[in-house]
Design a protein around this motif. Structure first.
Motif, PDB file in Angstrom:
ATOM      1  N   SER A  75      43.668  69.538  56.682  1.00 13.94           N
ATOM      2  CA  SER A  75      44.855  69.459  57.528  1.00 13.94           C
ATOM      3  C   SER A  75      44.510  69.857  58.960  1.00 13.94           C
ATOM      4  CB  SER A  75      45.927  70.392  56.949  1.00 13.94           C
ATOM      5  OG  SER A  75      46.931  70.604  57.887  1.00 13.94           O
ATOM      6  N   GLY A  76      44.967  69.075  59.915  1.00 10.48           N
ATOM      7  CA  GLY A  76      44.666  69.356  61.322  1.00 10.48           C
ATOM      8  C   GLY A  76      43.435  68.612  61.810  1.00 10.48           C
ATOM      9  N   TYR A  77      42.780  67.887  60.896  1.00  6.29           N
ATOM     10  CA  TYR A  77      41.617  67.076  61.272  1.00  6.29           C
ATOM     11  C   TYR A  77      41.837  65.649  60.791  1.00  6.29           C
ATOM     12  CZ  TYR A  77      39.198  71.458  62.156  1.00  6.29           C
ATOM     13  OH  TYR A  77      38.835  72.681  62.670  1.00  6.29           O
ATOM     14  N   LEU A 110      39.272  67.110  65.371  1.00 11.02           N
ATOM     15  CA  LEU A 110      40.510  67.859  65.540  1.00 11.02           C
ATOM     16  C   LEU A 110      41.638  66.911  65.974  1.00 11.02           C
ATOM     17  CD1 LEU A 110      40.983  70.835  65.106  1.00 11.02           C
ATOM     18  CD2 LEU A 110      40.528  71.220  67.525  1.00 11.02           C
ATOM     19  N   VAL A 133      45.691  70.371  67.908  1.00 18.16           N
ATOM     20  CA  VAL A 133      46.539  71.006  66.903  1.00 18.16           C
ATOM     21  C   VAL A 133      46.612  72.518  67.152  1.00 18.16           C
ATOM     22  CG1 VAL A 133      44.621  71.195  65.249  1.00 18.16           C
ATOM     23  CG2 VAL A 133      46.946  71.153  64.405  1.00 18.16           C
ATOM     24  N   ASN A 134      47.805  73.062  67.008  1.00 18.53           N
ATOM     25  CA  ASN A 134      48.118  74.487  67.198  1.00 18.53           C
ATOM     26  C   ASN A 134      48.218  74.894  68.674  1.00 18.53           C
ATOM     27  OD1 ASN A 134      48.353  74.890  64.505  1.00 18.53           O
ATOM     28  ND2 ASN A 134      46.478  76.067  64.244  1.00 18.53           N
TER      29      ASN A 134
HETATM   30  C1  LIG Z   1      46.661  76.053  62.819  1.00 21.69           C
HETATM   31  O1  LIG Z   1      47.325  77.271  62.576  1.00 21.69           O
HETATM   32  C2  LIG Z   1      47.583  77.509  61.212  1.00 21.69           C
HETATM   33  C3  LIG Z   1      48.448  78.741  61.090  1.00 21.69           C
HETATM   34  O2  LIG Z   1      47.999  79.764  61.920  1.00 21.69           O
HETATM   35  C4  LIG Z   1      46.261  77.647  60.476  1.00 21.69           C
HETATM   36  O3  LIG Z   1      46.494  77.872  59.110  1.00 21.69           O
HETATM   37  C5  LIG Z   1      45.486  76.354  60.654  1.00 21.69           C
HETATM   38  O4  LIG Z   1      44.223  76.450  60.054  1.00 21.69           O
HETATM   39  C6  LIG Z   1      45.321  76.008  62.108  1.00 21.69           C
HETATM   40  N1  LIG Z   1      44.763  74.683  62.169  1.00 21.69           N
HETATM   41  C7  LIG Z   1      43.648  74.400  62.803  1.00 21.69           C
HETATM   42  C8  LIG Z   1      43.166  73.008  62.728  1.00 21.69           C
HETATM   43  O5  LIG Z   1      43.042  75.227  63.424  1.00 21.69           O
END
Ligand SMILES: *[C@@H]1O[C@H](CO)[C@@H](O)[C@H](O)[C@H]1NC(C)=O
Ligand SMILES: *[C@@H]1O[C@H](CO)[C@@H](O)[C@H](O)[C@H]1NC(C)=O
Ligand SMILES: *[C@@H]1O[C@H](CO)[C@@H](O)[C@H](O)[C@H]1NC(C)=O
Ligand SMILES: *[C@@H]1O[C@H](CO)[C@@H](O)[C@H](O)[C@H]1NC(C)=O
Ligand SMILES: *[C@@H]1O[C@H](CO)[C@@H](O)[C@H](O)[C@H]1NC(C)=O
Length: 778
Positions: A75-77, A110, A133-134
């Motif tokens: 998730s996030g990638y 990312l 992301v974030n």
């Molecule tokens: C984004 O933040 C969440 C919650 O802090 C974390 O679990 C997640 O790994 C982060 N995502 C990335 C891609 O860094």
């Protein structure tokens, strides 16, 4: 590396041919002619150079020809290459690149969010070249301008910003400033009636929604706010559930209103036609197919919750279209198929029936729908039926978007629009929802967006990366805070850990009401009751005493709010001393009362009526629309066993369980225990104490039931069906008060009696008093 040569007939010629094919592998021209000669040279692919750094891949059919490889990143990638297909001869499409020391191989990257700097009349901080992301951004307006939308936004893992588009405006024009959503460029800075604004997405992102909007006289913009999607951007179940349910709810409730308004009998002429088309091309394997089938089942069950009985047409499509449920069958059967029949048809469908599934022919699917609509229309005209007049049509298509044959469906879609909307003398409606499922590239996203209908402030196109997520979506879909008219509804989350934000846990029994009555002598009685319409509370008559006043009745709703009472009515046959001469000091026959609230409450997830039998609302809850829904049928369906599992609540909302003894013998022996009650003389017969108006629970056989305690009288005895609570009785009295504060279990000699809502005298009482908010069956 393994090589496998497959020939239809393993003959010497074939072997030779295959060898030639292999030999000439590199010479494309010869290879083509070789294939044209009919020999298939489909050797497997290899797994060389496939791995992705930071992620993994899955293969649909191993390394066999036709197998589809899909990359997965955390998730996030995302993976820059989303999938490959094995073409045979060791060849993947697209070809993997060999990694060299100078050039890294495939890596998960990312996720980024669209660039937010189109933001006008204010500033964004922090300023960055790119936002990942974030990353958090905050928005501030210049003086004189006011901010609407989100002040801070976080870049989410699906490639979208949280919250809503921030807009700084002075709101001096006719329409509000429509803003510049992240990633877009806008042309048009005047917002008076008829003014247009146009959008495009930067960086070759795909624009989803409306690329042009016009300021309407009403002060609103046409269409819907555009969004810019990366190839990896998808919608989360929570997002879709919210948006899709809102859109479809509007249509479904409009349809109900339209039909009720015109007094068309919903059961026989339900003129809502729903076409569902499911992509079954070879990138969809049996597992995904089964999942999609479940999703469709779930969807039509959810739709049935809206108390409409649509006619369905359901197909799967690949190269060709295969029918599962045929809408034209309705000509012959004359009534809408019942939900369970549609489900049966779906279950019975054999995946192997889909013969040629090499292609994805979206145009053919739309053509089929057009064809069915034409048949329905012609037929209605031939029969002079108003069936097609003013009907609503909904098309819901699930596809992986890879339309690789049949050409673009635009022409077919225009034909559909023509047949449904072409004639201005009717009020037919058409909605086309497109669900892109799985690996969908930019082009496909844009195409699906163009096929979907655009309705102001609605969204009809969605993308999910996984069928499982759609499952979750439809589970979340029924937004009970807005679905008025759905009695007894409460949600049971099968997907408890649905993606963030976790859905709030709604009230389990939003119909529970607490009643306190202060009598003339200053003492008071505490009872429970149930909201049976937004205006009426059902409870027990014995909670009241002669001389009680409405002003002295205190009602606390489930939400904690206090409701003002307008009036209350006891069943006219209720007379506690009516059987004294028979040796029964207290008779509880007809122990029911109704309380009318001064104001109609606003239904929400915290306060909502329970279903009561012998009403249209309960027919719908039992999914009986379209069949012979009578009061007897309700009783038969609900109280259909010797022991019926029922529930009632304590004052603390704790669920208590008991079996209603319905079998002839079970009921009799349950009734016989009434003789043990206090105040019953030894000479009395049990039939003097309890009449057939009661339902009986309690005892320890075949299970130890929970006992009703003091203060629980007037509460609902109810059953759970299809996630709905249906009241069957009003808690009246028990043989003894056996609740000790520690145990609330029944005993061998204890029984509880409840007024049955199915009894004619009770039904009549309800019908005579409750004139709105519920429709009784005849
Ligand atoms: C984004 O933040 C969440 C919650 O802090 C974390 O679990 C997640 O790994 C982060 N995502 C990335 C891609 O860094
Ligand atoms: C798909 O569903 C059918 C029918 O319900 C079932 O027989 C079959 O085993 C399922 N296949 C898989 C792979 O789950
Ligand atoms: C259909 O809609 C039109 C226009 O709104 C109306 O005039 C007509 O009476 C409707 N027909 C039926 C059968 O309801
Ligand atoms: C209740 O029943 C008793 C006995 O039959 C009768 O005397 C009395 O009048 C009744 N009360 C009412 C209010 O009808
Ligand atoms: C009862 O409702 C009426 C009108 O709906 C309202 O005017 C009145 O104030 C209400 N009474 C109380 C005691 O709330």
């Amino acid at each position: 590396m393994k090589h496998r040569i497959s020939c239809a007939a393993w003959s010497r010629d074939c072997v030779i041919m295959a060898k030639i094919c292999l030999w000439t592998y590199l010479f494309t021209l010869i290879r083509v002619s070789c294939l044209m000669l009919g020999a298939t040279a489909d050797s497997d692919c290899s797994e060389d150079n496939l791995p992705i750094e930071g992620g993994h891949y899955t293969l649909s059919k191993g390394v066999k020809v036709g197998s589809v490889l899909v990359y997965h990143c955390p998730s996030g990638y995302y993976s820059p290459v989303r999938s490959r297909r094995c073409l045979g001869n060791g060849k993947w499409d697209p070809l993997p690149k060999r990694s060299r020391p100078t050039r890294p191989g495939l890596q998960c990257k990312l996720v980024r969010c669209p660039y937010p700097l189109g933001f006008q009349h204010g500033s964004v901080s922090p300023l960055q070249d790119k936002y990942y992301v974030n990353d958090t951004t905050t928005y501030e307006c210049f003086s004189d301008y006011k901010l609407s939308g989100s002040e801070t936004r976080v870049c989410n893992a699906n490639g979208k910003w949280s919250g809503s588009t921030p807009i700084c405006s002075r709101n001096s024009d006719h329409c509000p400033d429509p803003g510049v959503p992240a990633g877009t460029r806008r042309t048009g800075n005047e917002f008076y009636i008829g003014d247009k604004v146009a959008y495009r997405c930067e960086d070759a992102l795909t624009l989803i929604g409306s690329n042009e909007r016009t300021c309407k006289e009403s002060g609103e913009w046409t269409g819907q706010e555009p969004e810019c999607y990366y190839e990896y951007t998808y919608d989360t179940p929570v997002e879709i559930a919210e948006v899709f349910s809102k859109s479809i709810q509007t249509t479904l409730t409009e349809d109900v209103n339209k039909q009720q308004g015109k007094k068309i009998n919903l059961d026989k002429d339900g003129n809502l036609h729903i076409y569902i088309a499911l992509d079954a091309s070879d990138s969809i394997d049996i597992n995904i197919f089964n999942q999609s089938r479940d999703v469709i089942k779930q969807l039509i069950e959810k739709i049935s919750d809206y108390e409409v009985s649509p006619k369905y047409d359901i197909v799967v499509f690949a190269t060709k279209v295969t029918k599962i449920v045929d809408i034209t069958d309705y000509y012959y059967k004359r009534t809408a198929k019942e939900l369970f029949e549609v489900i049966e048809d779906l279950d019975r469908f054999d995946y192997d029936k889909i013969r040629d599934n090499a292609g994805t022919n979206i145009a053919e699917a739309f053509h089929h729908i057009y064809h069915q609509m034409s048949l329905m229309k012609t037929r209605a005209e031939l029969e002079n039926s108003i069936e097609f007049e003013n009907s609503s049509h909904i098309i819901i298509m699930f596809t992986d978007g890879e339309a690789n044959m049949g050409g673009k469906p635009d022409g077919k879609i225009n034909q559909i629009k023509d047949i449904i909307l072409g004639n201005k003398d009717n009020s037919r409606t058409l909605e086309i929802y497109m669900f892109g499922v799985g690996e969908i590239d930019d082009m496909q996203k844009a195409d699906l967006n163009s096929y979907a209908t655009k309705k102001d402030k609605e969204k009809h196109v969605f993308y999910v990366d996984d069928m499982k997520k759609l499952h979750e979506t439809f589970d979340l879909m029924l937004d009970e805070s807005t679905s008025v008219g759905l009695c007894g509804l409460h949600r049971d989350y099968r997907y408890k850990d649905a993606s963030p934000p976790n859905p709030p846990n709604p009230m389990k029994q939003p119909w529970l009401v607490k009643i306190s009555v202060t009598h003339e002598n200053g003492l008071s009685s505490n009872c429970l009751g149930s909201l049976i319409t937004p205006r009426w509370v059902l409870t027990a008559a014995h909670c009241f005493k002669f001389g009680d006043l409405s002003e002295k009745i205190y009602i606390t709703l489930s939400s904690g709010e206090i409701a003002v009472v307008k009036k209350f009515t006891l069943h006219k046959e209720f007379n506690i001393s009516s059987k004294k001469d028979k040796g029964v000091s207290e008779s509880y026959d007809y122990d029911v009362a109704l309380i009318q609230l001064n104001e109609t409450i606003k239904v929400s997830d915290k306060k909502r009526p329970i279903c009561i039998p012998c009403t249209k609302e309960t027919s719908a809850a039992l999914k009986l629309v379209g069949s012979d829904d009578t009061c007897e049928r309700h009783e038969k369906i609900l109280l259909n066993k010797d022991h019926v599992q029922a529930i009632f609540l304590s004052k603390e909302r704790k669920m208590k369980h008991a079996l209603i003894k319905q079998g002839m013998h079970q009921k009799k022996s349950c009734f016989e225990m009434a003789i043990n009650a206090n105040g019953v003389s030894p000479k009395a017969k049990y039939t003097d104490v309890v009449t057939d108006i009661f339902l009986c629970t309690g005892g320890i056989d075949p299970q130890t039931d929970d006992a009703a305690c003091k203060g629980e009288s007037g509460g609902a005895l109810f059953l759970e069906r299809n996630s709905r609570s249906i009241q069957v009785g009003v808690i009246s009295w028990g043989v003894q008060d056996i609740c000790t504060g520690v145990s609330e279990k029944s005993s061998a000699t204890h029984r509880d009696y409840h007024i049955s809502l199915f009894k004619v005298q009770v039904q009549q009482f309800l019908k005579d008093n409750v004139k709105d908010g519920v429709t009784f069956l005849n």
